[in-house]
Design an enzyme around this catalytic site. Structure first.
Site, mmCIF file in Angstrom:
data_model
loop_
_atom_site.group_PDB
_atom_site.id
_atom_site.type_symbol
_atom_site.label_atom_id
_atom_site.label_comp_id
_atom_site.label_asym_id
_atom_site.label_seq_id
_atom_site.Cartn_x
_atom_site.Cartn_y
_atom_site.Cartn_z
ATOM 1 C CG HIS A 168 -51.139 55.230 -51.598
ATOM 2 N ND1 HIS A 168 -51.512 55.222 -52.932
ATOM 3 C CD2 HIS A 168 -51.426 53.983 -51.131
ATOM 4 C CE1 HIS A 168 -51.994 54.047 -53.252
ATOM 5 N NE2 HIS A 168 -51.941 53.269 -52.177
ATOM 6 C CB CYS B 246 -54.032 51.657 -54.775
ATOM 7 S SG CYS B 246 -54.970 52.482 -53.474
ATOM 8 C CG HIS C 1 -48.841 48.890 -53.928
ATOM 9 N ND1 HIS C 1 -49.336 49.791 -54.852
ATOM 10 C CD2 HIS C 1 -49.724 48.891 -52.895
ATOM 11 C CE1 HIS C 1 -50.479 50.304 -54.414
ATOM 12 N NE2 HIS C 1 -50.723 49.782 -53.220
#
Length: 413
Positions: A334, A168, A299
């Site tokens: 995401h 990620c 994030h």
């Protein structure tokens, strides 16, 4: 800091494939509108799951957007990457031939690579055994195909084509690769970013960890219940600043600096000290003080632990009044390896167009997330320096700092 300043690196092109927009112009409009791309997933079988929303890219005509790439030969994530790269080159007003004559870098980050195609292969094997498996799909599984697809689409041979698999935070890692290569003079341009496609394996993993929200992702909200998996690609074209100016390029923003670290604290749980250190290292590399940062693109996964830990680290670096801190995953989902690349492009657009994108789906801010998350509605602003956070499982952290070009009429940093 001591020593001569490194070569300056700027963003001259951007490309976006996402659940809320195709192309940077539509992406800008979607960010300003606070558009949310959450919807029931149709790309794979979701029977048996109590809830299965995600952020899926709408069908589009690959052949109409790509010039050298045969859509039948490449996997979904690779096609996203090639499309976003094509958009970035077009946005930079560069010809393929101009790039082909230069030494370059292609660096694409990912979490799952060709796992969507792996899902299809597993389904075929279950249905008909190994002999029924599609050899074309087998060739689309390796993650290295993402960067190769970019090079193939643009006809690039004088490049190093890398796929960065730091999950990620991979998009920011890839941008950092491009920054390093340009600062050192190893290359004349870099195509950097990230790409991932929705896949059942990834969705199931997050679902079984109890991290998938039942309806929408709500970063920093007191009632947040998890993330929604997404897909797409973001690619930035980077050039050395003086070379870009010499060719008359439009400069979207400057890449002021970046940092990566791996705290290796836990396979899943983020470490506040590791995140804090990465942010401080990035600001040092950018030669920027915390007080100079006007916006943080967090994030912001929308999970209970991650949001609280990230906000705690931000408070340690920026004190009691950090700059506005937004979580774009409420809009985008995401998108795994594409996440920090898409957030990086949003950061550049915020600098260039004078606004702060919102954190959508927001009701009430969790006291553990004591930040101004710009809830639900974009606001006019004048961000000159934006910090873009990217954090991944196993403590793989990467932070990139963007700034306004200092000779564009508005000072950066």
């Amino acid at each position: 800091m001591t020593g001569a300043a490194p070569a300056r690196v700027v963003v001259t092109g951007m490309g976006v494939v996402s659940s809320i927009a195709l192309g940077v112009t539509e992406y800008l409009s979607a960010l300003r509108a606070g558009r949310c791309g959450a919807a029931p997933v149709s790309l794979f079988d979701t029977s048996g799951f109590a809830h299965a929303n995600g952020h899926q890219v709408a069908d589009y005509d690959y052949a109409a957007r790509l010039r050298r790439t045969d859509p039948a030969e490449w996997g979904r994530a690779a096609l996203f990457a090639a499309t976003a790269a094509r958009m970035a080159v077009d946005d930079a007003h560069l010809s393929d031939r101009a790039l082909q004559q230069r030494q370059g870098l292609v660096s694409i980050g990912t979490t799952d690579g060709g796992s969507h195609e792996l899902d299809l292969l597993v389904a075929q094997e279950i249905a008909g055994g190994h002999d029924a498996m599609d050899g074309r799909l087998v060739r689309q599984v390796p993650a290295g195909g993402l960067s190769v697809a970019v090079a193939r689409e643009l006809g690039l041979t004088r490049v190093e084509a890398m796929t960065v698999a730091t999950a990620c935070s991979a998009g920011n890692h890839a941008i950092g690769d491009g920054l390093d290569a340009l600062r050192s003079g190893e290359v004349e341009y870099a195509l950097c970013g990230g790409a991932d496609a929705l896949c059942r394996r990834n969705f199931t993993g997050f679902y079984r960890l109890g991290l998938v929200a039942p309806d929408r992702c709500r970063p920093f909200d007191a009632e947040r219940a998890g993330l929604l998996t997404g897909e797409g690609a973001g690619v930035l074209l980077l050039e050395e600043r003086e070379a870009a100016r010499a060719r008359g390029a439009r400069i979207h923003a400057e890449v002021l600096g970046y940092a990566t670290n791996c705290d290796a604290y836990h396979q899943l749980t983020p470490n506040q000290a590791g995140i804090r250190r990465c942010m401080r290292l990035a600001l040092d590399n950018a030669r920027v003080d915390p007080a100079d940062v006007d916006l943080i693109s967090a994030h912001g996964t929308g999970t209970r632990t991650n949001d609280a830990v990230e906000c705690g680290a931000i408070a340690e670096v920026f004190g009691g009044s950090p700059p506005p801190t937004v979580g774009l995953k409420g809009m985008l989902g995401h998108t795994m390896g594409a996440a920090s690349a898409l957030a990086g492009i949003a950061s550049v657009l915020a600098i260039g167009h004078g606004f702060i994108p919102p954190t959508v789906n927001h009701g009430r801010t969790d006291p553990e997330c004591a930040v101004d998350c710009v809830p639900n509605t974009a606001v006019a602003a004048d961000p000159r320096v934006v910090q873009n956070n990217g954090f991944a499982f196993a403590g793989n952290n990467a932070v990139v700092v963007f700034g306004r070009d200092r000779r564009s009429g508005r000072d950066a940093a």
